[in-house]
Design a protein around this motif. Structure first.
Motif, PDB file in Angstrom:
ATOM      1  N   TYR A 220       0.849  -1.194   0.000  1.00 33.39           N
ATOM      2  CA  TYR A 220       0.000   0.000   0.000  1.00 33.39           C
ATOM      3  C   TYR A 220       0.891   1.253   0.000  1.00 33.39           C
ATOM      4  CZ  TYR A 220      -4.203  -2.768   0.644  1.00 33.39           C
ATOM      5  OH  TYR A 220      -5.245  -3.649   0.458  1.00 33.39           O
ATOM      6  N   ASP A 221       1.444   1.547  -1.153  1.00 36.52           N
ATOM      7  CA  ASP A 221       2.414   2.632  -1.286  1.00 36.52           C
ATOM      8  C   ASP A 221       1.804   4.019  -1.089  1.00 36.52           C
ATOM      9  OD1 ASP A 221       4.342   0.716  -1.898  1.00 36.52           O
ATOM     10  OD2 ASP A 221       3.923   0.812  -4.053  1.00 36.52           O
ATOM     11  N   LEU A 222       0.496   4.156  -1.321  1.00 34.54           N
ATOM     12  CA  LEU A 222      -0.152   5.467  -1.216  1.00 34.54           C
ATOM     13  C   LEU A 222      -0.766   5.719   0.164  1.00 34.54           C
ATOM     14  CD1 LEU A 222      -1.950   5.724  -4.694  1.00 34.54           C
ATOM     15  CD2 LEU A 222       0.335   6.516  -4.030  1.00 34.54           C
ATOM     16  N   ALA A 223      -0.497   4.831   1.122  1.00 34.78           N
ATOM     17  CA  ALA A 223      -1.018   5.027   2.479  1.00 34.78           C
ATOM     18  C   ALA A 223      -0.394   6.269   3.108  1.00 34.78           C
ATOM     19  CB  ALA A 223      -0.735   3.798   3.331  1.00 34.78           C
ATOM     20  N   GLN A 224      -1.236   7.077   3.772  1.00 34.69           N
ATOM     21  CA  GLN A 224      -0.768   8.278   4.455  1.00 34.69           C
ATOM     22  C   GLN A 224      -1.241   8.233   5.906  1.00 34.69           C
ATOM     23  OE1 GLN A 224      -1.519  11.975   2.228  1.00 34.69           O
ATOM     24  NE2 GLN A 224      -2.058  10.721   0.454  1.00 34.69           N
ATOM     25  N   SER A 225      -0.425   8.731   6.832  1.00 32.91           N
ATOM     26  CA  SER A 225      -0.766   8.677   8.251  1.00 32.91           C
ATOM     27  C   SER A 225      -0.882  10.077   8.837  1.00 32.91           C
ATOM     28  CB  SER A 225       0.277   7.877   9.028  1.00 32.91           C
ATOM     29  OG  SER A 225       1.538   8.519   9.008  1.00 32.91           O
ATOM     30  N   TYR A 226      -1.697  10.178   9.903  1.00 32.86           N
ATOM     31  CA  TYR A 226      -1.947  11.457  10.572  1.00 32.86           C
ATOM     32  C   TYR A 226      -1.973  11.235  12.083  1.00 32.86           C
ATOM     33  CZ  TYR A 226      -3.227  12.526   5.813  1.00 32.86           C
ATOM     34  OH  TYR A 226      -3.184  12.659   4.447  1.00 32.86           O
ATOM     35  N   GLY A 227      -1.488  12.246  12.818  1.00 31.96           N
ATOM     36  CA  GLY A 227      -1.311  12.112  14.254  1.00 31.96           C
ATOM     37  C   GLY A 227      -2.539  12.311  15.103  1.00 31.96           C
ATOM     38  N   ASP A 228      -3.646  12.747  14.511  1.00 31.94           N
ATOM     39  CA  ASP A 228      -4.902  12.866  15.251  1.00 31.94           C
ATOM     40  C   ASP A 228      -6.059  12.933  14.269  1.00 31.94           C
ATOM     41  OD1 ASP A 228      -5.591  15.787  14.658  1.00 31.94           O
ATOM     42  OD2 ASP A 228      -3.645  16.044  15.633  1.00 31.94           O
ATOM     43  N   GLY A 229      -7.262  12.830  14.792  1.00 32.96           N
ATOM     44  CA  GLY A 229      -8.440  12.797  13.932  1.00 32.96           C
ATOM     45  C   GLY A 229      -8.669  14.083  13.167  1.00 32.96           C
ATOM     46  N   LEU A 230      -8.321  15.226  13.771  1.00 41.11           N
ATOM     47  CA  LEU A 230      -8.530  16.506  13.098  1.00 41.11           C
ATOM     48  C   LEU A 230      -7.623  16.637  11.883  1.00 41.11           C
ATOM     49  CD1 LEU A 230     -10.013  19.195  13.055  1.00 41.11           C
ATOM     50  CD2 LEU A 230      -8.239  20.119  14.583  1.00 41.11           C
ATOM     51  N   ALA A 231      -6.369  16.220  12.026  1.00 41.01           N
ATOM     52  CA  ALA A 231      -5.439  16.272  10.894  1.00 41.01           C
ATOM     53  C   ALA A 231      -5.928  15.369   9.765  1.00 41.01           C
ATOM     54  CB  ALA A 231      -4.039  15.855  11.346  1.00 41.01           C
TER      55      ALA A 231
END
Length: 322
Positions: A220-231
């Protein structure tokens, strides 16, 4: 102190997806800490006679307690985070609100029951996740042990990540690394995963990095992560404007600013965004809380820390069966 169970609170259950939650405020001598009440099974007085010590165990593990026929590990929270009870200060603070009779918080998360020894409890506070602020970068070394901090009255309450502390004591440091080989071996459609856009929201940097590594290894090369729900919500909004929506959002529940349930509710109540599949991935997932995921429209849910289940659910909702 009479035994108290969290089932006694059934009359004040929160509506799912409002970004509200409740914490129990407790003490380690003069410092206030908090825990999400959804992780609490009950509160009982500490009885040393019911404690069985274990040889060659972790320094923070006091032993096991026998509670209604069940043997439960007991962790000294003060020992683990270095907040010790000073007898001299306790005597000087005899007229304060700080309780000196220790109690045990019996907790359940990740389908495990673990108890924590604390110096006293105060009350339950109903708050919004928007009030919870991430730990300052100055305290970087302590951040994994705390979800964040919230001010109630004139007190700063640190919300402890009991899950992470349990991992430090009982785990091997590779909680979210396991399953790599299994995911890789079972992947006959790795090339199809490369074009799938998905977002992952998780406030714990350790978990976030581990899950992302497994997802990337799975293809899944296009997976992106965020540090909280708002982001994550802001990223979804931007994707909407650009006309390139993610196929799936995987989200934790407990997060500062905007929790996972509120994030899911916002997505599912939007006529354009509701096509996005949402999977909840949280230590809070059990029989008593999974109905909240259904209430906010989540397509599925799974409990931490099984990484292979996450990849299987992503495959389920993102890959077209041939």
């Amino acid at each position: 102190m009479a035994q108290a169970t969290m089932q006694d609170k059934q009359g004040i259950l929160l509506e799912a997806g409002t970004n509200e939650f409740e914490i129990l405020e407790y003490y380690l001598f003069d410092q206030s800490f908090g825990i999400n009440v959804h992780k609490l099974r009950e509160i009982v007085p500490f009885c040393r006679e019911e404690l069985t010590t274990l040889p060659d165990s972790h320094p923070s593990l006091l032993g096991t307690l026998l509670l209604r026929g069940d043997t439960i590990p007991l962790v000294s929270l003060a020992d683990h985070i270095g907040k010790h009870l000073d007898p001299a200060k306790v005597a000087a603070a005899s007229d304060s609100a700080v309780q000196t009779r220790q109690v045990v918080l019996v907790c359940e998360f990740n389908d495990e029951v673990i108890s924590f020894l604390v110096d006293g409890v105060d009350q339950i506070h109903r708050l919004s996740w928007s009030q919870v602020k991430p730990m300052d970068q100055f305290f970087e070394s302590y951040r994994p042990r705390f979800t964040g901090t919230v001010t109630v009255g004139e007190r700063d309450i640190l919300i402890v990540d009991m899950e992470h502390i349990a991992y430090e004591i009982f785990g091997d440091g590779e909680h979210y690394a396991g399953g790599d080989d299994e995911v890789e071996a079972s992947s006959s459609r790795k090339e199809n995963r490369a074009d799938v856009k998905l977002f992952f929201a998780e406030d714990s940097a350790i978990i976030r990095q581990g899950i992302m590594r497994v997802l990337k290894k799975a293809g899944y090369d296009l997976a992106q992560s965020y540090g909280d729900g708002l982001a994550c919500w802001n990223a979804v909004q931007q994707a909407k404007e650009e006309g390139e929506l993610p196929a799936l959002v995987v989200s934790d529940i407990e997060m500062p600013e905007l929790d996972g349930l509120a994030l899911c509710r916002r997505i599912k109540e939007d006529q354009v965004l509701r096509q996005i599949k949402v999977v909840m991935y949280s230590s809070l997932i059990n029989e008593n809380t999974s109905h909240k995921c259904v209430e906010v429209g989540a397509d599925d849910f799974t409990s931490k820390p099984d990484v292979t289940k996450v990849v299987a659910l992503v495959d389920k909702y993102c890959l077209v069966e041939e």
